[in-house]
Design a protein around this motif. Structure first.
Motif, PDB file in Angstrom:
ATOM      1  N   SER A  46      30.733  -1.365  15.213  1.00  0.00           N
ATOM      2  CA  SER A  46      30.694  -0.589  16.461  1.00  0.00           C
ATOM      3  C   SER A  46      30.585  -1.481  17.689  1.00  0.00           C
ATOM      4  O   SER A  46      30.744  -1.000  18.820  1.00  0.00           O
ATOM      5  CB  SER A  46      29.502   0.377  16.436  1.00  0.00           C
ATOM      6  OG  SER A  46      28.273  -0.347  16.427  1.00  0.00           O
ATOM      7  N   TYR A  47      30.311  -2.771  17.448  1.00  0.00           N
ATOM      8  CA  TYR A  47      30.136  -3.760  18.529  1.00  0.00           C
ATOM      9  C   TYR A  47      28.928  -3.431  19.411  1.00  0.00           C
ATOM     10  O   TYR A  47      28.854  -3.872  20.552  1.00  0.00           O
ATOM     11  CB  TYR A  47      31.389  -3.874  19.411  1.00  0.00           C
ATOM     12  CG  TYR A  47      32.684  -3.967  18.648  1.00  0.00           C
ATOM     13  CD1 TYR A  47      32.810  -4.800  17.535  1.00  0.00           C
ATOM     14  CD2 TYR A  47      33.800  -3.228  19.035  1.00  0.00           C
ATOM     15  CE1 TYR A  47      34.001  -4.894  16.820  1.00  0.00           C
ATOM     16  CE2 TYR A  47      35.001  -3.315  18.331  1.00  0.00           C
ATOM     17  CZ  TYR A  47      35.082  -4.141  17.221  1.00  0.00           C
ATOM     18  OH  TYR A  47      36.264  -4.216  16.526  1.00  0.00           O
ATOM     19  N   LYS A  48      27.978  -2.678  18.859  1.00  0.00           N
ATOM     20  CA  LYS A  48      26.785  -2.302  19.606  1.00  0.00           C
ATOM     21  C   LYS A  48      25.599  -3.179  19.209  1.00  0.00           C
ATOM     22  O   LYS A  48      25.508  -3.646  18.070  1.00  0.00           O
ATOM     23  CB  LYS A  48      26.422  -0.834  19.344  1.00  0.00           C
ATOM     24  CG  LYS A  48      27.529   0.156  19.701  1.00  0.00           C
ATOM     25  CD  LYS A  48      27.809   0.190  21.189  1.00  0.00           C
ATOM     26  CE  LYS A  48      28.828   1.266  21.534  1.00  0.00           C
ATOM     27  NZ  LYS A  48      29.161   1.269  22.980  1.00  0.00           N
ATOM     28  N   LEU A  49      24.680  -3.370  20.159  1.00  0.00           N
ATOM     29  CA  LEU A  49      23.460  -4.102  19.876  1.00  0.00           C
ATOM     30  C   LEU A  49      22.610  -3.308  18.893  1.00  0.00           C
ATOM     31  O   LEU A  49      22.328  -2.123  19.109  1.00  0.00           O
ATOM     32  CB  LEU A  49      22.682  -4.353  21.171  1.00  0.00           C
ATOM     33  CG  LEU A  49      21.462  -5.273  21.089  1.00  0.00           C
ATOM     34  CD1 LEU A  49      21.248  -5.986  22.418  1.00  0.00           C
ATOM     35  CD2 LEU A  49      20.204  -4.490  20.705  1.00  0.00           C
ATOM     36  N   HIS A  50      22.217  -3.947  17.801  1.00  0.00           N
ATOM     37  CA  HIS A  50      21.424  -3.270  16.773  1.00  0.00           C
ATOM     38  C   HIS A  50      19.937  -3.560  16.950  1.00  0.00           C
ATOM     39  O   HIS A  50      19.119  -2.647  17.039  1.00  0.00           O
ATOM     40  CB  HIS A  50      21.893  -3.706  15.390  1.00  0.00           C
ATOM     41  CG  HIS A  50      21.159  -3.076  14.256  1.00  0.00           C
ATOM     42  ND1 HIS A  50      21.053  -1.713  14.116  1.00  0.00           N
ATOM     43  CD2 HIS A  50      20.467  -3.621  13.212  1.00  0.00           C
ATOM     44  CE1 HIS A  50      20.346  -1.433  13.027  1.00  0.00           C
ATOM     45  NE2 HIS A  50      19.972  -2.571  12.468  1.00  0.00           N
ATOM     46  N   ARG A  51      19.589  -4.847  17.026  1.00  0.00           N
ATOM     47  CA  ARG A  51      18.201  -5.232  17.230  1.00  0.00           C
ATOM     48  C   ARG A  51      18.156  -6.537  18.017  1.00  0.00           C
ATOM     49  O   ARG A  51      19.122  -7.316  18.020  1.00  0.00           O
ATOM     50  CB  ARG A  51      17.453  -5.396  15.903  1.00  0.00           C
ATOM     51  CG  ARG A  51      17.335  -4.103  15.094  1.00  0.00           C
ATOM     52  CD  ARG A  51      16.535  -4.323  13.823  1.00  0.00           C
ATOM     53  NE  ARG A  51      16.569  -3.148  12.966  1.00  0.00           N
ATOM     54  CZ  ARG A  51      15.742  -2.113  13.061  1.00  0.00           C
ATOM     55  NH1 ARG A  51      14.798  -2.128  14.008  1.00  0.00           N
ATOM     56  NH2 ARG A  51      15.834  -1.087  12.246  1.00  0.00           N
ATOM     57  N   CYS A  52      17.011  -6.779  18.647  1.00  0.00           N
ATOM     58  CA  CYS A  52      16.859  -7.997  19.445  1.00  0.00           C
ATOM     59  C   CYS A  52      15.445  -8.531  19.274  1.00  0.00           C
ATOM     60  O   CYS A  52      14.486  -7.764  19.144  1.00  0.00           O
ATOM     61  CB  CYS A  52      17.152  -7.702  20.913  1.00  0.00           C
ATOM     62  SG  CYS A  52      17.124  -9.161  21.978  1.00  0.00           S
ATOM     63  N   ALA A  53      15.323  -9.868  19.250  1.00  0.00           N
ATOM     64  CA  ALA A  53      14.007 -10.510  19.151  1.00  0.00           C
ATOM     65  C   ALA A  53      14.104 -11.858  19.851  1.00  0.00           C
ATOM     66  O   ALA A  53      15.125 -12.179  20.476  1.00  0.00           O
ATOM     67  CB  ALA A  53      13.589 -10.667  17.691  1.00  0.00           C
ATOM     68  N   SER A  54      13.056 -12.649  19.749  1.00  0.00           N
ATOM     69  CA  SER A  54      13.097 -13.972  20.362  1.00  0.00           C
ATOM     70  C   SER A  54      12.123 -14.902  19.663  1.00  0.00           C
ATOM     71  O   SER A  54      11.159 -14.454  19.023  1.00  0.00           O
ATOM     72  CB  SER A  54      12.761 -13.886  21.859  1.00  0.00           C
ATOM     73  OG  SER A  54      11.435 -13.416  22.045  1.00  0.00           O
ATOM     74  N   VAL A  55      12.392 -16.199  19.786  1.00  0.00           N
ATOM     75  CA  VAL A  55      11.462 -17.204  19.275  1.00  0.00           C
ATOM     76  C   VAL A  55      10.512 -17.597  20.402  1.00  0.00           C
ATOM     77  O   VAL A  55      10.784 -17.347  21.587  1.00  0.00           O
ATOM     78  CB  VAL A  55      12.210 -18.444  18.745  1.00  0.00           C
ATOM     79  CG1 VAL A  55      13.068 -18.066  17.552  1.00  0.00           C
ATOM     80  CG2 VAL A  55      13.066 -19.087  19.834  1.00  0.00           C
TER      81      VAL A  55
END
Length: 429
Positions: free
Chosen positions: A128-137
């Motif tokens: 779908s080219y959609k953002l699924h999840r996001c995180a960071s170090v």
């Protein structure tokens, strides 16, 4: 031996990354472009170069099917391209707008990970080219990423030197300092380490960094207990920061590229150096093995990409280790073909494929079945005598008088080793 068979010099600036599909080679550069080449003759495809990014392109990678190419850039975007025609399928913007340094597809092509200079890591839905999840170090830029072969985990590496393990829900499972001066690249071997316990799989992970080292880690996976990451060993050979590392498709070799301008090929079983390649004139920034044929691509700040081809001598040096019987029994026909090539018996690949020889069939082969079913003689002769026999246009076995389907002579290495041992013992007496 490794032979340099082609040099590509179309980029106008540093080459940052190269990647193979089964039919194409992709390269990307500080010059903002991605170039695609056919593996049949290394000519550039008609729709290359691919242009969209407004700043340097740091990384490119193919989906497992090879139908989609992903590229990411300082401009904060990750772009998906149709490899059949070079058309843009999607432009995915990093939420923070930070420069994107690395991108990787999951083994099943459902997800794509992008990592950025501000430490953010995004898991995209590749359908779908959609953002699924996001995180960071916590600290540093994300500069490296690799999916585990099962696809249930992926590893990121940061400029602060941390290896971080994530699951497919973007939960941080583990993080540890791997390279004191920063990680530059990491890669999983696609082949499991043999001899694992029932229900447990072991895979090798390689990481490299500014500390001039390549480290090998063992990661074990089990659904109930999760995973375990263990340090195994350190490979030496480079005298400057190591910028890239990659396993061969069969897991038998590991290649690395360095600021010292050299490329080193290691045997992963013995961890010995097989080859040191020194043709680049500036830092080696990227290296990649082809998935279906034994080609190696290396890219450099000298603006070139070198294409290397391995011969059967290298395949024999990086032999498949002795496998437990139950492991060999599970080999596919392709696994058997790879084993034949590794043993220097590539001339038998077509015969074995024609007879659908998989691991189970391989274990059941006898001298009689080799002679009767596969039409392989199976007897040992003096090489000079057999060559003389064939030179007289005789096409039958000297032992059985049956017609030979092939006049290829196969070295009997077991017999040679026995003779060598006997000679050595005789000389010592």
């Amino acid at each position: 031996m490794v032979k340099l068979i082609h040099t590509l010099a179309d980029h106008d600036d540093d080459v940052n990354c190269c990647a193979f599909s089964s039919s194409l080679l992709a390269t990307c550069s500080l010059d903002k472009t991605i170039r695609l080449y056919s593996l049949s003759d290394f000519t550039e495809v008609p729709y290359s170069p691919l242009k969209f990014h407004t700043y340097a392109v740091h990384c490119c990678c193919f989906s497992p099917s090879g139908h989609i190419l992903a590229s990411c850039s300082t401009d904060g975007t990750t772009v998906l391209w149709d490899t059949q025609n070079g058309q843009i399928l999607a432009v995915m913007e990093q939420p923070s707008g930070s420069p994107v340094r690395v991108c990787r597809f999951s083994p099943d092509s459902t997800c794509l990970v992008s990592g950025a200079s501000d430490g953010t890591v995004v898991l995209w839905n590749a359908q779908s080219y959609k953002l699924h999840r996001c995180a960071s170090v916590k600290d540093g830029s994300l500069v490296a990423c690799a999916f585990s072969p099962p696809g249930n985990l992926f590893v990121t590496g940061s400029s602060c030197g941390d290896l971080t393990v994530w699951d497919d829900k973007m939960r941080c499972l583990h993080s540890e300092k791997a390279h004191d001066l920063g990680i530059t690249c990491c890669d999983f071997s696609s082949q499991p380490v043999p001899g694992g316990e029932q229900g447990l799989q072991f895979f090798q992970l390689a990481s490299c960094g500014q500390d001039c080292q390549i480290k090998i880690w063992i990661i074990s996976f089990i659904h109930i207990l999760g995973f375990e990451l263990k340090y195994k060993s350190t490979l030496t050979g480079h005298c400057a920061p190591v910028l890239a590392c990659a396993f061969s498709h069969d897991g038998q070799m590991l290649v690395s590229g360095s600021v010292d301008k050299s490329v080193i090929v290691y045997d992963t079983n013995t961890e010995n150096i097989l080859h040191t390649l020194t043709q680049h004139t500036r830092y080696v920034t990227t290296c990649a093995f082809a998935p279906s044929i034994l080609l190696l691509a290396t890219g450099s700040m000298d603006k070139t990409v070198n294409i290397w081809q391995f011969d059967t001598e290298t395949l024999c040096q990086a032999k498949i280790p002795d496998q437990p019987k139950q492991f060999t029994e599970n080999w596919s026909e392709d696994d058997v073909s790879n084993w034949l090539c590794a043993e220097g018996l590539e001339d038998l690949v077509d015969i074995f494929k024609m007879n659908n020889i998989d691991g189970r069939e391989l274990l059941n082969l006898t001298k009689e079945s080799l002679a009767d079913d596969l039409k392989i003689d199976g007897y040992s002769y003096e090489k000079e005598a057999m060559e003389n026999w064939i030179s007289k246009k005789k096409r039958t076995s000297p032992m059985t008088n049956l017609v030979l389907s092939s006049v290829i002579l196969i070295p009997n290495r077991t017999l040679k080793m026995a003779i060598d041992r006997w000679l050595s013992e005789t000389h010592q007496q």
